[in-house]
Structures are given as structure tokens and as C-alpha cells.
Design a protein around this motif. Structure first.
Motif, PDB file in Angstrom:
ATOM      1  N   ILE A   1       0.867  -1.231  -0.012  1.00  0.00           N
ATOM      2  CA  ILE A   1      -0.016  -0.028   0.007  1.00  0.00           C
ATOM      3  C   ILE A   1       0.956   1.192  -0.009  1.00  0.00           C
ATOM      4  O   ILE A   1       1.864   1.318   0.720  1.00  0.00           O
ATOM      5  N   GLN A   2       0.667   2.230  -1.005  1.00  0.00           N
ATOM      6  CA  GLN A   2       1.227   3.541  -0.972  1.00  0.00           C
ATOM      7  C   GLN A   2       0.305   4.437  -1.117  1.00  0.00           C
ATOM      8  O   GLN A   2      -0.641   4.349  -2.024  1.00  0.00           O
ATOM      9  N   TRP A   3       0.473   5.380  -0.261  1.00  0.00           N
ATOM     10  CA  TRP A   3      -0.359   6.692  -0.182  1.00  0.00           C
ATOM     11  C   TRP A   3       0.112   7.856  -0.989  1.00  0.00           C
ATOM     12  O   TRP A   3       1.651   8.142  -0.725  1.00  0.00           O
ATOM     13  N   LEU A   4      -0.491   8.725  -1.644  1.00  0.00           N
ATOM     14  CA  LEU A   4      -0.106   9.787  -2.145  1.00  0.00           C
ATOM     15  C   LEU A   4      -0.830  11.044  -2.024  1.00  0.00           C
ATOM     16  O   LEU A   4      -2.140  10.636  -1.591  1.00  0.00           O
ATOM     17  N   ILE A   5      -0.420  12.235  -1.966  1.00  0.00           N
ATOM     18  CA  ILE A   5      -1.345  13.372  -1.662  1.00  0.00           C
ATOM     19  C   ILE A   5      -1.198  14.249  -3.111  1.00  0.00           C
ATOM     20  O   ILE A   5      -0.133  14.856  -3.353  1.00  0.00           O
ATOM     21  N   ASN A   6      -2.342  14.516  -3.932  1.00  0.00           N
ATOM     22  CA  ASN A   6      -2.135  15.498  -5.142  1.00  0.00           C
ATOM     23  C   ASN A   6      -1.106  14.873  -5.830  1.00  0.00           C
ATOM     24  O   ASN A   6      -0.519  15.586  -6.710  1.00  0.00           O
ATOM     25  N   GLY A   7      -0.974  13.599  -6.028  1.00  0.00           N
ATOM     26  CA  GLY A   7      -0.023  12.945  -7.104  1.00  0.00           C
ATOM     27  C   GLY A   7       1.253  12.711  -6.598  1.00  0.00           C
ATOM     28  O   GLY A   7       1.945  12.393  -7.344  1.00  0.00           O
ATOM     29  N   GLN A   8       1.572  13.125  -5.296  1.00  0.00           N
ATOM     30  CA  GLN A   8       2.998  13.292  -4.911  1.00  0.00           C
ATOM     31  C   GLN A   8       3.106  12.166  -3.600  1.00  0.00           C
ATOM     32  O   GLN A   8       2.101  12.234  -2.982  1.00  0.00           O
ATOM     33  N   THR A   9       4.385  11.629  -3.207  1.00  0.00           N
ATOM     34  CA  THR A   9       4.187  10.926  -2.141  1.00  0.00           C
ATOM     35  C   THR A   9       3.867  11.777  -0.910  1.00  0.00           C
ATOM     36  O   THR A   9       4.630  13.027  -0.742  1.00  0.00           O
ATOM     37  N   ILE A  10       3.403  11.287   0.071  1.00  0.00           N
ATOM     38  CA  ILE A  10       3.148  12.040   1.377  1.00  0.00           C
ATOM     39  C   ILE A  10       4.467  12.471   1.990  1.00  0.00           C
ATOM     40  O   ILE A  10       4.459  13.513   2.794  1.00  0.00           O
ATOM     41  N   ASN A  11       5.626  11.688   2.020  1.00  0.00           N
ATOM     42  CA  ASN A  11       6.749  12.112   2.600  1.00  0.00           C
ATOM     43  C   ASN A  11       7.374  13.457   1.887  1.00  0.00           C
ATOM     44  O   ASN A  11       7.813  14.288   2.680  1.00  0.00           O
ATOM     45  N   SER A  12       6.952  13.451   0.570  1.00  0.00           N
ATOM     46  CA  SER A  12       7.423  14.802  -0.119  1.00  0.00           C
ATOM     47  C   SER A  12       6.903  16.113   0.047  1.00  0.00           C
ATOM     48  O   SER A  12       7.073  16.997  -0.548  1.00  0.00           O
ATOM     49  N   SER A  13       5.463  15.717   0.656  1.00  0.00           N
ATOM     50  CA  SER A  13       4.422  17.058   0.705  1.00  0.00           C
ATOM     51  C   SER A  13       5.016  17.740   1.935  1.00  0.00           C
ATOM     52  O   SER A  13       5.418  17.255   2.954  1.00  0.00           O
ATOM     53  N   LEU A  14       4.108  18.835   2.303  1.00  0.00           N
ATOM     54  CA  LEU A  14       4.250  19.400   3.335  1.00  0.00           C
ATOM     55  C   LEU A  14       3.582  19.024   4.635  1.00  0.00           C
ATOM     56  O   LEU A  14       2.618  18.368   4.618  1.00  0.00           O
TER      57      LEU A  14
END
Length: 1290
Positions: free
Chosen positions: A385-398
Motif C-alpha cells: 500500500i502506498q499513499w499519495l497526496i495530490n499525485g506526490q508521495t506524502i513524505n515529499s509533501s508539506l
């Protein structure tokens, strides 16, 4: 066992769940007022499939549609890089959409646009992603040119003609035909494999031919490629005479060497195959041999799943549709002929691409609320399972302090405006992936009313009513109701407020009339709406019509007197047999009746008076029976209903015979209902004197019959008449008649022989019935002898029903027969039956007992069988004794209990499944062989352990109130934890909430067995589901509802008086047709309370309220006959003290039944349907006669046109334009006569035009022509050829 780190993590998660209570997500109503203003992130609503194959002749369209507010903008990535659409003149994007269109009108190759595409829909609130769409262009390559040498084989041997079609995208469909376009005949001996090759189990002389051609049809490009034909030559030992061919003797009497079966496909003794879940499994076995082998399929360890298994291609192909995990295992195909057999094992593995267990859904929250997104998927192997936010990985988001990741769950706490986003969950393994978008929208919206303003609601007095007040707001507003703008909020007592804003008035009274105001409040403002309620008197029939019988030609009047509210208009309608009644000069109605004059047979039926107002209705029915004649006493018979007939008179006996006598009688009065049959009964004074028994029934138009009798019986008879109402009283008995004696007619039934000891045999049978003895002194003659011996019969005569034969060998078969006799003579002999002498203990024990594949509840057991001769009796079963010795759960004591399970099998290597085991336990087992009386010695003892499973339900789960706003939950540990407990899971949701309401979940420590829950509203009831947890998962659920507020031992009623321990229980109902007697039990002090009976009619939910001052029982009249009611009893002074609801059905009133098959309207309807079907068949026949296919041989045997044109690649491109097709029968471009044919390529290649290529291939296009703008410049100038005519049939 959990490690210390694991226990700490579990405790931390449980503590977090206890401290944080999830808020139910806001449901946004689909209301135009709301949707126009609502701001939401984008949502993908339409997209192309993941594996997208396109036709190279068409424009390419890649779909991507999304919704959102503001309207989303779209971008694309191709092969992971930004796709700049503006720089490519062939690519355009549709307006207000992300769908791409790639056109090739001005040149370009579709192959240049192959690749991986992904669509991105974006607005200021977030970005949604499509799946990764892999675009491929369909390909139909030419068959490689090759020179095929003639194939020479010996008659009777096997043969494989390879097809090897050119690889296409998607793969082509293959079929075999001759050069004359005739299909190659396939049967059990000759068939095509899944790979396209042609397999001959054995060849015969008539297989010799020079035109075996494999054809490949490519569906996307609508072309057909043909392989150069094979030439097959057969070497025979003797000359073949084709004139003596016989289908049942393919070798025409010539000697051809026979052979045992061998597999052509697959090779070897075993193979393996992997298939994905929900796909189709195809297994194939093709065998060689002479005679042609027969193929059979088996599955080891179980039966083939018949509901989804299909055998095709003469049993050579096994197809399993929609494969699941239980379809994995070993499949065996067996090929056999009379020379022998051969087996092949195919080991099937079932894997699975990811599939959803809990797909994330959109989440709408108000500021400062909590929520969560859950993404759970399964597959084989387990997907990641991998989560993204607005098309980017959550770790790379704010970073977001209100968001927390917990495995497959994202938890949101105290969300804030501006944190809306679209989250993507990607579940993938080596077999595929799933991608889901779910937005989190933080909504700040003031309260708003959605319903019509100042609505008028009219309700019938004493009925339940609902006042709707649809509203919306974020955060969720608090809603309250007020009456006439005064007082506190309405809830409790006669009122009930639902979560959606609806106010229920349980029993509307006149004093409930007025203006009701609903007010929605939140921190963002207030909104209100008003509803005006009017309470009306019920509309009811107080003078109902009654059943009537009248003489033809007379006048009848049906009464229908109505009472209703004076302010409501009422309409009265009459129906006959549920159809509208058309009034005329004979039928007239007024306000209170219907009058029918000069009645005839057509007026007979059921008449219904139906009265309707704007808000309710009532109806009543009565039946009219039309009588043919006036009876002798018109004053008594006129208008009387049918009755039971009078008994027959003057019984007389005549025509005596040995076994029969004639009985004659005079029928009694039929009482206005024709007699349908007569029942003749008898009584005899020897065996059962005084007991009347049924002898026979006869049609109602007979009054003299011949009775068939038994010998040696002294009879007397009586007759009963039967009509539609029922039976008459019995007639007076006839004189007695005694039949003469005779030898027995009946063979004793139930003859059998069995041993009660190891050296005897008991022969038993059923004695004859008294009426079967036929004469005095009945006795039985029994014969027996050993089976398969020529010894003399032993016999004995007895009057009992058992004979014991002594000094027999153990379990030896005997032939037995029997005969009955009496003073007149012997009866018929029975057939010979086989009996057995007694059994002894088996001498041998099963060996090598073992167990494999043990899971939590079952295992596979194996053993070596015994010699059946050692059983010393009839083999009954292998009996397994097993016992649960202990549990692996520390400290859990178990009761040792020996259990048995029997297995009947005579296989050389027997095995079976032992199920219903307790998980996480240690077992012992041994096996014996058993006959009908004894067990043999035990086998070796085996110890084994089951794996950990899910727990049982807790033994109890109690919910009690401890105050106005708290409930206390108690439970105990499950008696069978089936593993190491790691905690408990509690799911709960509000009772009567909307269907889409989400459950809330709490998790507790394994040592926690109670929990106190605070309620926001004391009237709210919850549905709880409690289950225990192990490492395997959640166990059996224990459901329980929170108690009504009235169940408290101490509570304060709406009146402010404290009522302690008062109850109403044990409500009982004595039913009648239109009234009931009601009783109940209570513990109110004398004189402190009166009671109210609330009857709710199930059909329309109308309510009848009966106030009661006296003590039970109470008689309640004026109920509907044959109707279902729900009854509860509650205190008038303390409305919240109520009994449980009791459901009952009143008795049905008498209504005559009507035979629908004799009704004129029904007969007319059936005739009309038959006429319509006949007309449709005639029209279909005419249209079929005008249509039809072109005869194949009209075209196929003529020479090819010498001026045929070819494309540069050697194939023919053709169109199905109607202007270019030759007319059927036209010979404009043909030479010579025309021949007819039964077959065409249409049946095998789906038709189409076509021509031959230089390498022997042909290409056929068999779809409708392209649009003019797509095919412009591609017109063919080729002349119509015979082959084109053949392919144009589609």
C-alpha cells in the motif's frame, strides 16, 4: 505471543483510539442550491481502460473526465514525462474535459503514439489522478512465406499439423479450412488445440488431402490471414476403396495396428499452470491412440465444481469460469481405450491481482472535526500500500500536524480550512495494481433549509405523521422543533426527532394542530422553516356491503355508508372482481348504496366499495351469488347462502359376487351448491368393529357403483355427499354383506436376513394386514439355503414373523424366500432375496495413519487400508477417534471429549478431510475399521496441533444505562479464544441512521472487559458489534442494541415525576375476525396510572389508539379482518413506560373463492395473446423468406479475375459498401455455371470480402464502411472477384 515492542505499540494505538472519537463524515445532499455553491476538489468520473488497444485506421481517443468546483484543468504525462499537447498539431483536448483526440487525417503513424499515459485533474483544492493507461496499436502481421513439404504418415498413427499464426495484438483467432473454403470436420478423433494446431489422434485413409489451411482472424483490423496449405499423404497397408466408406468403420475392414493412449498435449506425466483470480482457467489434454481414446477429468481431493465447470472440444478442454482460490489443486486428465489408459496431472496455482477490501471514499469534514481514510486491499501475493497526496508521495509533501499515518489508515484530527486535498491509494503486486482517489474537503457552510417553505401537512387523527425539515450546514447544525413559536424543543414523549431533522408525531390528535418551526443553528448562523399541521377525522365505511344470494331476474342492493372529515372531499367508487364497474340502466349508485336490477349470471362476483379522500381511504367487499331456480319454499330459500348437502338416502346392495357388490343410493338436497363427489366408507365387525374406513370416492353424477372388496370380510357401507361447502352427514348404513374366503393375494413385505450373533441368521418380515388374510389360519412358509450352492432348500412353517437359523459360518450369504397360506390354500411365492449371517470382530487395523495440511480448523488425514476379507462382515467405514487434549492458550482448561468420524472408501490410497477442529489446540487420534456390529483393533496414535484462528464471540455482552447521558458496556473473555487474545474491537452506529452512515470503531486491551460511553443525547440508541481479536483477525461478532431509556430502574419522566422500577410486560392477544381481547401485566401501584393501547396497521401504518381506564383484559372492536397489526401498551401518565411490541393477525372473514380460469375476461385475454403471437410468427416467416445469405458456391468455384489489385503489403483491402456489392444471382463478371453450397466462411471467419495473396493468404474486411472523411482517398478500383463475393456474405 506479542513481543514487548508489539504490546507497547498495540497499547499506544488502543489509547489513541480511546481518546479520539471519530466524527461521522458530512453527507452533502444532491440539492441544486447546495451543489451550485459547494467548493470541492476534483473527482475522476470517466477514464479509458488500463490496457488500451486501438485500431490503427481510427483516430485515437484517450478518455479522462472529472468533476469539481471550480471546474478542473487537465494535464497529461506520457511515459512519465509531461506531455505538451500544444506542440503536437495532431493532438487536441476536448473543451471542459481532459479527453485527448489524436487524428491522422494529415499524416502520421499511430505507432508513434504508443506508450503509457496518465491524466491529472487539478483545481485549487487538489489534484486527482487517472490510472496509467498503456496505449497499444493493434497489429495484424502477414504470415511468413514458407514452402511446406507434403506430410507423409502411416495409417493409424497420430499427427499434429502446426499452425503458428503470426503474433498479433490482440492475438488472432485461428480456424482450419480447405482451399474450397470448407471447414475441416472436427470430432473426437480430429480437433484443434488451444494453440491453433490441428491434432489427429489417429489418421485414416480418407484424411489424405492437399488443402489443410490454417487461418488467423485479427479482430481489430478485421482481416484474415491464410497459411499455405498442408498436403497430407497416408501410407496404407492395403488398398483403400473410397466407394465402400462406412462412417462406423473408418478403416473399411482393413487391418490397422491398434495402440495404447499417449498424450500429444501436454507432454510428460505432470505439468503446472498459474491463473489469476476471477479469470478463466483452460486446461487441455489431447491424446493419440487407436481406437481413439476417451478423455475424462478429475480433481484430487474433491469433486469438480459443477456450477462453473464446462467440458469442451469433445472433453479435451476443461474450462473453469471465474476462478477462485478454492479452484487451486491437482487436476487429472485420463485418456483410455480398451488397450489401456494414461494419466496426466496439472497442478493449478491461483494467484490474485490486488482487489479491494475497503476502498477509500471521499471525506467531507467541518473545521475542527476528526475523520480518517482507510485503504485495505488483498491479493496473492499480498499487495503493498502506498499513499499519495495530490499525485506526490506524502513524505515529499508539506507536513500537516492534523494528519497522522497509521499503516493503511490516515487519521485526521482538528482539521483546518485550507487543508483540502486529494489522496491517492495505490495497492500493487506483481500481477497488477489498484489506484483510488479520495478527497478530503474541509467545508465551512452556514445552515441552509432545503425544503419548501410553509408546507401544509394533513394527517388522519390518531395516525403517525412525519414533519420533514431537510437542512444542511458545515459544521453540522443542531436542529430543534418548536410548536406555535413557543416552549422548549420538541423531543420525547409523543415526539421523536431523527438525525436528518424529521420530527415524528407518534399519534396525531386534534390538539396537535398548529404551526411547527424547525430551527438549525451552528457557529456560522441560523436558518428556519415552518410546517403547518392539520388533523382530520378518518374516512371509514360504517355500513359495509354484505354477502348476498339472489334469484336471476331479481334486484339486489349493496350498502356502503361512509363517515369522513367535513373539510375533505370524498369520492366513492365501485368495482367488480377488482375491475372498474361501469354503471348503466341496470346498475345505479347513490351516496350510500349500489343497486343492480334484473340480475343475471354475468353479475355474479365480488363487489368492492372504495372510498377515498385526499389523505386516506377505506374499502369493503361483498359477494353476489346468482341462483338459477326458486326452491319449493321461496320465502326460505331466497337469498340464502350455499350450505352442506343433505346425506344420501335408501342405500341398497345388489349384484353380489365373490369380491364385489353394487351399491345404490338416492342423493339428498345439494343445498344450493352442486354435489361434486360421493365418499363410500365401510365397517367390518371381525377385526376392528365399529371403525369406519374410507373405501373409494366417486363423481357427483353417479348414484350406483360396483365396490371392489376383500375376501373373508363382513361389510356394511355408508355414503357421504360433498359439495363446495363441505361434507354432508353420513347416510344410514347399508345391510351387511360378507365375502367368501380365498387364498392369500399378497406376498409378505420386508423380507430380510441378518445375524444377531456371529453364528446365526434371523429371517424377518412384516405380517399381512387383517384385510389381506382372506381366510382363517394364516401361516408363513420360509425357505433358505447358502448362496451359490446346489443344496436343497431348508424350510419351516410358522405363524409368527421371525425364523432363526443356527450354526452358520461368519458373514455368509443366503438365499431366502417366503409364502403366505391359509385354510383355502397357499399364496404367491416371493422373489429370492439375499441375507447374511452374523458378523465377527475385524482382525486387522489401518496402518501408517498421518495428517497433513493442518490449518486452524481442519487437516488432511491419510492411512493404509485393511484387507476387506479381515473385516469379517459388511465393510461399513473407517472410524476415526480423535480428542482435544489441551489448548495452547496458557491457563485455558479444556474438557477432554472423544469424538468420532466415519469415512467410507475402498481406494488403494485413501485420504479424507477432518474438519470442525478447535483452533490452537493439541489433538490425538487413532483409527479402526468397522462393520455393522464390531470395531477392529486401533491403528497407530497420532498427535497434532491446529494453528491459531479467530476467537469465538464473548459469552455475554450487556449494556446498561448508568445515567441520563452514559451507558456501561460489560463483556467477558470468549470461552474459546482460539489463539492469543490481543484485544477487542467494538463497532457501533446510531439506530435508524441513514444507510450510508459509517460505523465507529473502538479497540481495547485484551484484559479490558468493560467500557463506559458518554452519549450526546439520552434518546439516541446505538447498535453495537463486539468481537475479540487474535493475530489472525476479528472473531465472531456479538451484536447488541443499547436499551431504551424506559428500561432504566430510575429515571425521570417528561412530567418530572420519578418512576422507580415500573414495567409493562406479558402482553397477550386473543384474536377474532374484527375484534381482539388484550391482556397484560404491570407493577404500577393501584390507581396511579391508566393505560393506552396503540394498534398500528401493517399495510398502511395507520394507527388506532384505545385509552383504557380499567384493568385487563380489554376487548377492542372495529379491527380489519385478516390484517396484521403491531400492538404496544404504554402508561398514559408516564409515556416512556411501554411494553414490547406484539405482532398479530386477525382471523379472516369468509369470502367465496372465484376460479379465474372460468372468468370471461381471463379467457378473452388468453385468446388475444395467442392471436398476437400467431401474427408475429407470420411476420417473422415472411421477413425470413425475403432475406437470407448469398449461396457460397455461387461464387467460390469460379476462376479469379486476372486484373485483381493488391496492396503493397500483399494483402487485399476491401469495403462492404452496398454500392459495390454484386446482386445475388448476378453473373456480370462470372463465367460458367453457378453451384450451391451449405457452408461459408461467415460461420468461421465472421464473413467479409477477401482475395488471395501471392503467398496463399487472404485478407477480409467484414465491418461496416468507415465514415466518408476517414476513407477518402483509399477507394479500391479492383474488380469484383469470386472470392470477394464469398467474403461479402457477412
Amino acid at each position: 505471543m506479542l513481543s514487548p515492542c508489539g504490546r507497547a505499540a498495540l497499547a499506544f494505538m488502543s489509547l489513541q483510539l480511546l481518546l479520539w472519537r471519530e466524527t461521522v463524515t458530512i453527507e452533502v445532499p444532491q440539492h441544486p442550491k447546495i451543489l451550485a455553491d459547494l467548493k470541492q476538489p476534483p473527482t475522476i468520473i470517466k477514464q479509458s481502460v488500463k490496457d488500451y488497444i486501438v485500431d490503427p485506421r481510427d483516430n485515437i481517443i484517450i478518455e479522462c473526465e472529472a468533476k469539481g468546483n471550480p471546474v478542473p484543468t487537465f494535464t497529461w504525462r506520457r511515459n512519465g514525462k509531461f506531455f505538451n499537447i500544444g506542440k503536437d498539431p495532431r493532438v487536441t483536448m476536448r473543451k471542459r474535459s481532459g479527453t485527448l483526440e489524436i487524428g491522422f487525417r494529415n499524416g502520421g503513424r499511430p505507432e508513434d503514439y504508443e506508450g503509457e499515459y496518465q491524466c491529472f485533474a487539478n483545481n485549487i483544492y487538489g489534484m486527482a489522478l487517472s490510472n496509467k493507461i498503456v496505449l497499444q496499436v493493434s497489429k495484424a502481421p502477414l504470415w511468413p512465406k514458407e514452402v511446406l513439404e507434403p506430410v507423409v504418415v502411416t495409417e493409424g498413427t497420430s499427427l499434429v499439423l502446426p499452425c503458428n499464426p503470426p503474433p498479433g495484438l490482440p492475438p488472432p483467432f485461428t480456424f482450419w479450412m480447405s482451399s474450397m473454403m470448407m471447414p475441416i470436420r472436427q470430432d473426437k478423433r480430429v480437433s484443434k488445440g488451444l494453440n491453433g494446431d490441428m491434432y489427429f489422434s489417429n489418421v485414416v485413409a480418407q484424411d489424405a488431402n492437399n488443402d489443410y489451411s490454417c487461418n488467423a482472424r485479427f479482430p481489430f483490423t478485421h482481416t484474415i490471414q491464410q497459411k499455405n496449405p498442408f498436403t497430407l499423404k497416408i501410407i496404407t497397408n492395403e488398398p483403400y476403396n473410397h466407394t465402400s466408406y462406412n462412417a462406423s468403420d473408418t478403416y473399411v475392414g482393413r487391418k490397422v495396428s491398434e495402440s495404447t493412449p499417449t498424450f500429444l498435449l501436454p507432454l510428460g506425466s505432470e505439468s503446472s499452470k498459474m491463473v489469476l483470480r476471477d479469470e478463466q482457467l483452460l486446461l487441455e489434454c489431447i491424446a493419440a491412440g487407436l481406437p481413439t481414446p476417451t478423455i475424462k477429468w478429475f480433481k484430487k481431493g474433491g469433486d469438480l465444481p459443477g456450477h462453473k465447470v464446462k467440458l469442451e472440444n469433445y472433453n479435451k478442454t476443461l474450462k473453469v469460469i471465474k476462478v477462485s482460490e478454492e479452484d487451486a489443486g491437482e487436476y487429472v486428465c485420463m485418456a483410455n481405450n480398451h488397450l489401456g489408459s494414461i494419466r496426466h496431472s496439472i497442478f493449478v496455482q491461483v494467484k490474485a491481482a490486488p482487489y479491494w477490501l475497503d476502498k477509500p471514499t471521499n471525506l467531507v469534514l467541518a473545521p475542527e472535526e476528526n475523520g480518517r481514510l482507510v485503504c485495505r486491499a488483498n491479493g496473492n501475493p499480498k499487495p503493498s500500500i502506498q499513499w499519495l497526496i495530490n499525485g506526490q508521495t506524502i513524505n515529499s509533501s508539506l507536513a500537516n500536524p492534523s494528519r497522522q499515518m497509521m499503516g493503511d489508515t490516515i487519521i485526521f484530527r482538528s482539521v483546518q480550512i485550507g487543508s483540502s486535498a486529494v489522496y491517492q491509494c495505490n495497492a500493487s503486486n506483481q500481477h497488477g495494481y489498484l489506484l483510488a482517489n479520495a478527497f478530503v474537503s474541509i467545508l465551512d457552510y452556514p445552515p441552509r433549509m432545503l425544503g419548501p417553505k410553509n408546507q401544509l401537512i394533513q394527517v388522519v387523527k390518531n395516525n403517525r405523521t412525519f414533519l420533514d425539515c431537510p437542512f444542511f450546514g458545515s459544521p453540522h447544525p443542531a436542529l430543534r422543533w418548536f410548536k406555535n413559536g413557543q416552549g422548549s424543543g420538541l423531543d420525547g414523549g409523543m415526539y421523536r426527532l431523527y438525525i436528518n431533522g424529521t420530527l415524528e408525531i407518534k399519534r396525531a390528535r386534534v390538539e396537535d394542530e398548529g404551526t411547527y418551526t424547525c430551527v438549525a443553528n451552528s457557529i456560522l448562523g441560523m436558518a428556519e422553516n415552518q410546517v403547518r399541521l392539520e388533523v382530520k377525522e378518518p374516512t371509514r365505511i360504517v355500513g359495509a356491503p354484505r354477502h348476498q344470494s339472489a334469484i336471476r331476474g331479481s334486484t339486489v342492493r349493496f350498502e356502503c355508508k361512509v363517515e369522513s372529515d367535513a373539510s375533505l372531499p370524498v369520492s366513492v367508487e365501485w368495482m367488480k372482481d377488482d375491475e372498474p364497474l361501469y354503471l348503466g340502466w341496470r346498475m345505479k349508485k347513490d351516496d350510500e348504496s349500489l343497486t343492480i336490477s334484473n340480475i343475471n349470471e354475468g353479475d355474479e362476483g365480488t363487489y368492492t366499495c372504495s372510498v377515498k379522500s385526499e389523505i386516506d381511504q377505506d374499502s369493503a367487499s361483498a359477494r353476489l351469488t346468482v341462483l338459477e331456480e326458486v326452491s319449493l319454499n321461496p320465502s326460505l330459500s331466497s337469498g340464502l347462502p350455499p350450505d352442506h348437502p343433505d346425506p344420501p338416502l335408501d342405500l341398497d346392495l345388489s349384484d353380489p359376487a365373490a369380491r364385489s357388490v353394487r351399491l345404490t343410493w338416492i342423493p339428498g338436497n345439494d343445498q344450493r351448491s352442486p354435489i361434486t363427489e360421493f365418499l363410500v366408507q365401510f365397517e367390518e365387525n371381525h377385526w376392528e368393529p365399529g371403525r369406519w374406513q374410507d373405501l373409494a370416492t366417486y363423481p357427483g353424477d353417479l348414484n350406483s357403483v360396483i365396490l371392489q372388496l376383500a375376501p373373508f370380510v363382513n361389510y356394511q357401507f355408508r355414503v357421504i355427499a360433498i359439495n363446495a361447502v363441505g361434507q354432508s352427514k353420513p347416510s344410514a348404513p347399508s345391510p351387511r354383506y360378507k365375502t367368501s374366503s380365498a387364498a392369500p393375494d399378497v406376498i409378505p413385505r420386508g423380507l430380510q436376513g441378518w445375524g444377531s450373533e456371529k453364528n446365526n441368521m434371523e429371517i424377518t418380515w412384516e405380517p399381512l394386514l387383517d384385510l389381506e388374510k382372506n381366510a382363517p389360519n394364516l401361516q408363513y412358509v420360509v425357505w433358505w439355503r447358502r448362496k451359490d450352492s446346489d443344496a436343497e432348500w431348508n424350510n419351516v412353517t410358522t405363524i409368527g414373523n421371525k425364523v432363526v437359523v443356527h450354526d452358520t459360518n461368519t458373514y455368509e450369504p443366503y438365499e431366502i424366500k417366503i409364502q403366505a397360506s391359509n385354510d383355502v390354500g397357499p399364496g404367491p411365492e416371493s422373489n429370492v432375496v439375499i441375507g447374511y449371517s452374523g458378523e465377527d470382530k475385524p482382525t486387522n487395523a489401518p496402518t501408517e495413519l498421518r495428517i497433513s495440511k493442518v490449518n486452524s480448523t481442519k487437516g488432511h488425514i491419510h492411512w493404509k487400508p485393511v484387507d476387506l476379507a479381515s473385516v469379517q462382515g459388511e465393510f461399513k467405514e473407517y472410524r476415526l477417534y480423535y480428542s482435544r487434549e489441551s489448548s495452547h492458550v496458557p491457563g485455558l482448561l479444556v474438557r477432554k471429549e472423544n469424538k468420532t468420524k466415519g469415512f467410507y472408501t475402498t481406494m488403494a490410497e485413501p485420504s479424507a478431510i477432518l474438519s470442525s477442529l478447535v483452533p490452537f489446540s493439541r489433538y490425538k487420534m487413532f483409527m479402526v475399521v468397522a462393520n455393522n456390529r464390531y470395531e477392529g483393533p486401533p491403528s497407530n496414535t497420532v498427535e497434532f496441533s491446529t494453528k491459531e484462528g479467530v476467537p469465538d464471540a464473548p459469552p455475554f455482552f450487556r449494556i446498561n444505562r448508568r445515567g441520563f447521558d452514559t451507558i456501561h458496556l460489560e463483556w467477558d473473555k470468549p470461552l474459546e479464544p482460539n489463539g492469543i487474545l490481543i484485544g477487542y474491537q467494538l463497532k457501533y452506529q446510531i439506530v435508524n441512521a441513514s444507510r450510508d452512515a459509517r460505523s465507529q470503531i473502538e479497540t481495547f486491551h485484551p484484559n479490558m472487559t468493560e467500557y463506559t460511553m458518554r452519549l450526546p443525547d439520552r434518546s439516541t440508541r446505538y447498535k453495537f458489534y463486539l468481537s475479540a481479536l487474535t493475530q489472525v483477525g476479528a472473531g465472531e461478532v456479538f451484536p447488541e442494541d443499547s436499551p431504551f431509556f424506559t428500561n432504566e430502574e430510575n429515571f425521570t419522566d417528561a412530567t418530572g415525576v420519578v418512576v422507580r422500577g415500573t414495567e409493562i410486560w406479558n402482553v397477550t392477544v386473543e384474536r377474532n375476525s374484527n375484534y381482539v381481547n388484550v391482556s397484560w401485566t404491570h407493577n404500577f401501584p393501584p390507581g396511579t396510572s391508566s393505560f393506552v393501547l396503540e394498534f398500528t396497521l401493517d399495510s398502511d401504518q395507520t394507527m388506532k389508539i384505545v385509552p383504557v381506564a380499567q384493568q385487563p383484559p380489554i376487548a377492542v372492536p372495529d379491527l380489519q379482518a385478516g390484517a396484521m397489526y403491531h400492538l404496544r401498551v404504554y402508561s398514559h401518565e408516564y409515556n416512556s413506560v411501554s411494553s414490547n411490541t406484539v405482532t398479530f393477525i386477525t382471523k379472516a372473514a369468509y369470502i367465496d373463492q372465484v376460479d379465474i380460469a372460468t372468468q370471461g375476461w381471463f379467457i378473452g385475454l388468453m385468446c388475444a395473446i395467442a392471436l398476437i403471437i400467431l401474427i408475429l410468427l407470420i411476420v417473422c416467416f415472411i421477413k425470413r423468406s425475403r432475406g437470407g445469405k448469398y449461396p457460397v458456391r455461387d461464387k467460390k468455384e469460379l476462376p479469379l479475375d486476372s486484373v485483381d489489385q493488391k496492396d503493397p503489403d500483399g494483402s487485399f483491402d476491401y469495403h462492404s459498401d452496398e454500392d459495390n456489392k454484386p446482386l445475388q444471382g448476378s453473373q456480370t463478371s462470372l463465367e460458367g455455371p453457378v453451384k450451391e453450397s451449405d457452408d461459408s466462411l461467415v460461420d468461421y471467419g465472421e464473413g467479409g470480402d477477401g482475395q488471395f495473396n501471392e503467398d496463399g493468404s487472404f485478407i477480409g474486411q467484414y465491418t461496416v464502411k468507415k465514415d466518408k472523411d476517414e476513407t477518402e482517398g483509399n477507394e479500391s478500383s479492383e474488380a469484383t472477384s469470386p472470392v470477394n463475393a464469398i467474403y461479402s456474405l457477412a
